[in-house]
Design an enzyme around this catalytic site. Structure first.
Site, PDB file in Angstrom:
ATOM      1  N   HIS A   9       1.527 -11.487   2.068  1.00 38.04           N
ATOM      2  CA  HIS A   9       0.401 -10.832   1.425  1.00 38.04           C
ATOM      3  C   HIS A   9      -0.240 -11.653   0.303  1.00 38.04           C
ATOM      4  O   HIS A   9      -1.461 -11.701   0.178  1.00 38.04           O
ATOM      5  CB  HIS A   9       0.858  -9.474   0.869  1.00 38.04           C
ATOM      6  CG  HIS A   9      -0.260  -8.507   0.625  1.00 38.04           C
ATOM      7  ND1 HIS A   9      -0.078  -7.144   0.603  1.00 38.04           N
ATOM      8  CD2 HIS A   9      -1.580  -8.692   0.393  1.00 38.04           C
ATOM      9  CE1 HIS A   9      -1.234  -6.544   0.373  1.00 38.04           C
ATOM     10  NE2 HIS A   9      -2.156  -7.458   0.223  1.00 38.04           N
ATOM     11  N   ARG A  37     -19.454  -2.241  -5.215  1.00 42.47           N
ATOM     12  CA  ARG A  37     -18.792  -2.655  -6.452  1.00 42.47           C
ATOM     13  C   ARG A  37     -19.713  -3.453  -7.369  1.00 42.47           C
ATOM     14  O   ARG A  37     -19.439  -3.586  -8.551  1.00 42.47           O
ATOM     15  CB  ARG A  37     -17.517  -3.451  -6.122  1.00 42.47           C
ATOM     16  CG  ARG A  37     -16.468  -2.605  -5.411  1.00 42.47           C
ATOM     17  CD  ARG A  37     -15.252  -3.405  -4.999  1.00 42.47           C
ATOM     18  NE  ARG A  37     -14.287  -2.582  -4.283  1.00 42.47           N
ATOM     19  CZ  ARG A  37     -14.347  -2.314  -2.987  1.00 42.47           C
ATOM     20  NH1 ARG A  37     -15.314  -2.833  -2.245  1.00 42.47           N
ATOM     21  NH2 ARG A  37     -13.445  -1.533  -2.410  1.00 42.47           N
ATOM     22  N   TYR A  66       0.817  -1.217   0.000  1.00 41.96           N
ATOM     23  CA  TYR A  66       0.000   0.000   0.000  1.00 41.96           C
ATOM     24  C   TYR A  66       0.849   1.265   0.000  1.00 41.96           C
ATOM     25  O   TYR A  66       0.375   2.326  -0.404  1.00 41.96           O
ATOM     26  CB  TYR A  66      -0.907   0.051   1.235  1.00 41.96           C
ATOM     27  CG  TYR A  66      -1.849  -1.114   1.410  1.00 41.96           C
ATOM     28  CD1 TYR A  66      -2.189  -1.957   0.353  1.00 41.96           C
ATOM     29  CD2 TYR A  66      -2.406  -1.379   2.658  1.00 41.96           C
ATOM     30  CE1 TYR A  66      -3.046  -3.022   0.539  1.00 41.96           C
ATOM     31  CE2 TYR A  66      -3.272  -2.442   2.852  1.00 41.96           C
ATOM     32  CZ  TYR A  66      -3.585  -3.269   1.790  1.00 41.96           C
ATOM     33  OH  TYR A  66      -4.426  -4.317   2.000  1.00 41.96           O
TER      34      TYR A  66
END
Length: 281
Positions: free
Chosen positions: A103, A193, A48
């Site tokens: 991740h 979304r 990020y």
């Protein structure tokens, strides 16, 4: 604020998660506001690029470190996890992470790759740099490969999970049965979304019945499924919606309707290039 805690297999507990993906001064202000409202679990990631802003917000909040719960994730630094966590700790101005995750699994070309990376995760845990360790975006084969060489198994798998992606082959139930907690990101997908999906009417009706927002209903659905809700607020009023969700109790019929109607539709927001169009893994 009474934020629910879910147990991790290593004895630690994890609260509702406020995440971040954008880097600027407004993020510092938003994270500081979240802390002031009592949202003490902050979710970051090397990917990020927001670790420094979160560190500044934490320092400005004045809340003692022991009250906060930090999650961070390694991706670009997967080849040298020890260096990556040291950099993350320095940027966030802390001595340890409460939870540190790999991740994404797509770095691995073999089971050995999964096991080598996990051994390093276990080492940083032994050194006290991470109190708990886990993974993100892992599918069942990735978890199984990791477990073959694990001494301290992953305590959590943070995955895209919402009513339109409940994961196939009972994957969430399998993780929970194996004492691997599930974290959900993109949990508001059905409202924001994919707003024209089949849950449009049920969500509006259920939200009205509880005098709440559709976002709050979706977060409550996640929490009541014993999944950690990872939220990414971009405005201060979103934090109030999350607080709403903590006070809400959906009925069994409402839970079942969201689950059943949601399962008739498929919508994935993340890492779609790794999946066939209708793959719900």
């Amino acid at each position: 604020m009474d934020i629910p805690l879910l147990r991790l297999r290593d004895g630690n507990q994890i609260p509702l998660d406020v995440g971040d993906t954008k880097s600027n001064q407004s993020l510092v202000d938003l994270i500081r506001a979240a802390i002031e409202k009592g949202f003490y679990h902050l979710d970051c990631a090397e990917m990020y690029g927001t670790e420094e802003e979160v560190g500044i917000a934490i320092k400005e909040s004045g809340v003692p470190r022991e009250k906060l719960f930090f999650t961070n994730k390694v991706a670009q630094g997967i080849g040298d996890i020890e260096a990556a966590i040291d950099q993350g700790l320095e940027k966030m101005q802390t001595d340890y992470f409460d939870l540190y995750l790999i991740h994404i699994p797509f770095f691995a070309k073999s089971e050995d790759d999964f096991q080598r990376a996990w051994k390093t995760m276990e080492e940083i845990q032994k050194l006290g740099k991470a109190r708990s360790i886990g993974v993100s975006n892992y599918l069942r084969p990735h978890i199984e490969a990791t477990l073959k060489g694990a001494t301290s198994p992953p305590v959590i798998n943070q995955i895209e999970y919402h009513a339109y992606l409940q994961r196939g082959d009972n994957y969430v139930a399998w993780l929970q049965e194996n004492d691997i907690q599930v974290g959900s990101f993109k949990g508001l997908t059905p409202a924001f979304r994919a707003p024209d999906g089949p849950l449009r009417e049920p969500l509006a009706r259920i939200a009205k019945a509880h005098d709440a927002t559709e976002a709050a209903v979706l977060i409550s659905w996640i929490i009541q499924n014993n999944v950690v809700a990872v939220t990414t607020p971009t405005r201060l009023d979103r934090l109030n919606e999350y607080a709403q969700a903590l006070k809400m109790k959906l009925t069994e019929d409402e839970m079942r309707e969201i689950t059943d109607v949601g399962a008739t539709y498929h919508f994935r927001t993340s890492w779609g290039e790794h999946f066939e169009e209708d793959n719900r893994s």
